[in-house]
Structure formats: structure tokens, C-alpha cells
Design an enzyme around this catalytic site. Structure first.
Site, PDB file in Angstrom:
ATOM      1  N   ASP A 135       0.926  -1.370   0.057  1.00  0.00           N
ATOM      2  CA  ASP A 135       0.128  -0.115  -0.229  1.00  0.00           C
ATOM      3  C   ASP A 135       0.764   1.204  -0.052  1.00  0.00           C
ATOM      4  O   ASP A 135       1.604   1.699   0.849  1.00  0.00           O
ATOM      5  CB  ASP A 135      -1.018  -0.189   1.177  1.00  0.00           C
ATOM      6  CG  ASP A 135      -1.907  -1.040   1.162  1.00  0.00           C
ATOM      7  OD1 ASP A 135      -2.054  -1.740   2.007  1.00  0.00           O
ATOM      8  OD2 ASP A 135      -2.794  -1.086   0.328  1.00  0.00           O
TER       9      ASP A 135
ATOM     10  N   GLY B 187      -4.280  -7.716   5.790  1.00  0.00           N
ATOM     11  CA  GLY B 187      -3.104  -7.277   6.620  1.00  0.00           C
ATOM     12  C   GLY B 187      -3.181  -7.748   8.082  1.00  0.00           C
ATOM     13  O   GLY B 187      -2.632  -8.715   8.479  1.00  0.00           O
TER      14      GLY B 187
ATOM     15  N   PHE C 244      -5.908   3.103   6.362  1.00  0.00           N
ATOM     16  CA  PHE C 244      -5.611   2.582   7.256  1.00  0.00           C
ATOM     17  C   PHE C 244      -5.875   1.058   7.505  1.00  0.00           C
ATOM     18  O   PHE C 244      -6.851   0.539   6.911  1.00  0.00           O
ATOM     19  CB  PHE C 244      -6.041   3.220   8.590  1.00  0.00           C
ATOM     20  CG  PHE C 244      -5.483   4.482   8.687  1.00  0.00           C
ATOM     21  CD1 PHE C 244      -6.366   5.556   8.070  1.00  0.00           C
ATOM     22  CD2 PHE C 244      -4.311   4.901   9.327  1.00  0.00           C
ATOM     23  CE1 PHE C 244      -6.068   6.918   8.236  1.00  0.00           C
ATOM     24  CE2 PHE C 244      -3.981   6.259   9.617  1.00  0.00           C
ATOM     25  CZ  PHE C 244      -4.785   7.200   8.977  1.00  0.00           C
ATOM     26  N   GLY C 245      -4.815   0.190   8.015  1.00  0.00           N
ATOM     27  CA  GLY C 245      -5.369  -1.156   8.187  1.00  0.00           C
ATOM     28  C   GLY C 245      -6.031  -1.325   9.441  1.00  0.00           C
ATOM     29  O   GLY C 245      -6.309  -0.280  10.154  1.00  0.00           O
TER      30      GLY C 245
ATOM     31  N   ASP D  80      -9.984  -5.739  -0.494  1.00  0.00           N
ATOM     32  CA  ASP D  80      -8.929  -5.432   0.350  1.00  0.00           C
ATOM     33  C   ASP D  80      -9.635  -4.444   1.577  1.00  0.00           C
ATOM     34  O   ASP D  80     -10.214  -3.338   1.247  1.00  0.00           O
ATOM     35  CB  ASP D  80      -7.816  -4.560  -0.142  1.00  0.00           C
ATOM     36  CG  ASP D  80      -6.950  -3.802   0.394  1.00  0.00           C
ATOM     37  OD1 ASP D  80      -6.095  -3.148   0.144  1.00  0.00           O
ATOM     38  OD2 ASP D  80      -6.771  -4.175   1.545  1.00  0.00           O
TER      39      ASP D  80
HETATM   40  C1  DX5 Z   1      -6.268   0.381   3.335  1.00  0.00           C
HETATM   41  C2  DX5 Z   1      -5.492  -0.613   3.337  1.00  0.00           C
HETATM   42  C3  DX5 Z   1      -5.723  -1.725   3.909  1.00  0.00           C
HETATM   43  C4  DX5 Z   1      -4.526  -3.048   4.068  1.00  0.00           C
HETATM   44  C5  DX5 Z   1      -5.171  -4.053   4.625  1.00  0.00           C
HETATM   45  O1  DX5 Z   1      -5.900   1.520   2.561  1.00  0.00           O
HETATM   46  O2  DX5 Z   1      -5.210  -0.794   1.726  1.00  0.00           O
HETATM   47  O3  DX5 Z   1      -6.815  -2.298   3.430  1.00  0.00           O
HETATM   48  O4  DX5 Z   1      -4.152  -3.167   2.737  1.00  0.00           O
HETATM   49  O5  DX5 Z   1      -6.084  -3.769   6.029  1.00  0.00           O
HETATM   50  P1  DX5 Z   1      -6.423  -4.968   6.929  1.00  0.00           P
HETATM   51  O6  DX5 Z   1      -5.476  -4.805   7.949  1.00  0.00           O
HETATM   52  O7  DX5 Z   1      -8.086  -4.458   7.187  1.00  0.00           O
HETATM   53  O8  DX5 Z   1      -6.405  -6.333   6.525  1.00  0.00           O
END
Ligand code: DX5
Length: 223
Positions: free
Chosen positions: A36, A201, A147-148, A179
Site C-alpha cells: 500500500d 493485513g 489504514f489497516g 482489500d
Molecule cells: C487500506 C489498506 C488496508 C490494508 C489491509 O488503505 O489497503 O486495506 O491493505 O488492511 P487490513 O489490516 O484491514 O487487512
């Protein structure tokens, strides 16, 4: 049906140990590494740039799935190709409208990379329809990018279904990637809707055994 792919997102890794983290991802049986790229303008967060992509490129043979969440992607496609990207995804919401999007996709392909197009949760599928024949991957964001660790937005499922139906009706071949907030529960909904690439993630990097977690995602029922 396209094979199911799992792409851990580096955003959730321990940034103080990136070499070990990408090696862990590869050894855990992931298919791709999702990277990302955020500039603090297109999304309200800053992540990492070409130098970090190049640094981790040396430590894994995994295909790099690079998502550009930046305000001026045209200026950086070359740098990410040089850094080792295998596929580059840009956002349909990028400034400049459809001519700019078409130009970006063309440049990505001309540089030998697979071309992806992402759309945010609030963006209707209609906005990407003019480009579906020109892409290798459609990224249906299931969170607002930046953000994740956010929660999956269930309203995005119908967009996945619509993309799946459109792809079949038009005989197209783009992959459908999702995602954001991907866990076994949310992945199950996405896979049944027609998604075939899972970006995760937080759930993967916080799992006790990433290889087991990847297998759990890969073994879920699909469409
Ligand atoms: C958002 C990011 C997230 C990341 C994964 O801009 O692209 O989606 O890749 O996020 P999580 O931690 O929710 O799997």
C-alpha cells in the site's frame, strides 16, 4: 473460475523487521505481497515509497501487487516498476478523469506491468466500466483507504457480484481483488460474491501461524 489467491498486506507488518516479515509471508505460502503506497494527500496516511519496495524486493520472489493511493501516480509509475512491482493498481478516483485513467493504465502496461484499477466503497461500479477490458485486476476496496485494521463494509459485496456478472457477460479476464477488514468471515462473503484475490493485513500478521491462516482463507468456499 479463477484460482483463489491470498496477498498479505505489508502495511500490517512490523516495519522494524521488513526483511524477516516478507520472508515469513513467502514461507507461509502467500501468492502475492500487497504493498500500500500512501502519500498523505490522496489518503490521510503516509506509508512507504519506491525505496522500501526496492529494499524488500531483494528478499522475496513473491509477485509485488502495488496499490498507488497517491495524488500524482503518473509521476511514480516508472519508479515503482524500477523498484520491482509486478502489478500496479491506480484508483479510478484519481484526478484528471477517464482520459487520465486510460493513460495511466496504458503506461503501466507499456512498462511490462499488470494493470489494476481500484474503486473506493462509495464509488459505483459504473465508474470503472469503461476500463474493464483494459485491466488485469479490479480492486474493490472494502474499507475507506488509508489504514489497516478497519471493519469490512458489507455494502461492497453487491459491487463484487456486479463485477463478477459483468466479467462473465463480456467474456473478460480481470481478477476481482478485495482489500480491507478481510478475515475468514468477511472473505467468505466476498468469495461467494465472486472475488478471487484476498488482501489481508491485520488478520494475517496477527495470526499465531500465518501459514495456517492463509490456508484457512484459501480453503473457503467460492462462487
Ligand atoms: C487500506 C489498506 C488496508 C490494508 C489491509 O488503505 O489497503 O486495506 O491493505 O488492511 P487490513 O489490516 O484491514 O487487512
Amino acid at each position: 473460475m479463477l484460482e483463489r489467491l491470498v496477498a498479505p498486506s505489508l502495511l500490517a507488518a512490523d516495519f522494524s523487521r521488513l526483511r524477516e516479515e516478507v520472508q515469513r509471508v513467502e514461507q507461509s505460502g502467500a501468492d502475492w505481497l500487497h504493498l500500500d503506497i500512501m502519500d498523505g494527500h490522496f489518503v490521510p496516511n503516509i506509508s512507504f515509497g519506491p525505496a522500501v519496495v526496492k529494499a524488500v524486493r531483494a528478499h522475496t520472489r513473491l509477485p509485488f501487487d502495488v496499490q498507488l493511493m497517491i495524488g500524482n501516480p503518473a509521476e511514480y509509475i516508472g519508479a515503482f516498476v524500477q523498484a520491482g512491482a509486478d502489478r500496479i493498481t491506480v484508483h479510478v478516483e484519481t484526478d484528471g478523469g477517464s482520459d487520465r485513467v486510460r493513460q495511466l493504465l496504458r503506461e503501466i502496461r507499456e512498462r511490462g506491468c499488470k494493470a489494476g484499477l481500484a474503486l473506493n466503497p462509495e464509488t459505483p461500479l459504473e465508474q470503472v466500466e469503461p476500463f474493464l477490458a483494459e485491466i488485469d485486476l479490479l480492486l474493490v476496496m472494502t474499507v475507506h483507504p488509508g489504514f489497516g485494521g478497519q471493519s469490512f463494509i458489507p455494502e461492497t459485496v453487491e459491487k463484487m457480484e456486479a463485477a463478477y456478472v459483468r466479467r462473465a457477460a463480456c467474456g473478460l479476464r480481470f481478477r476481482i481483488e478485495i482489500d480491507g477488514g478481510i478475515t475468514p468471515e468477511t472473505a467468505a462473503a466476498g468469495l461467494l460474491a465472486g472475488a478471487d484475490v484476498l488482501v489481508a493485513g491485520t488478520w494475517l500478521f496477527q495470526s499465531r501461524d500465518m501459514a495456517v491462516a492463509i490456508r484457512e482463507l484459501r480453503d473457503l468456499a467460492g462462487r
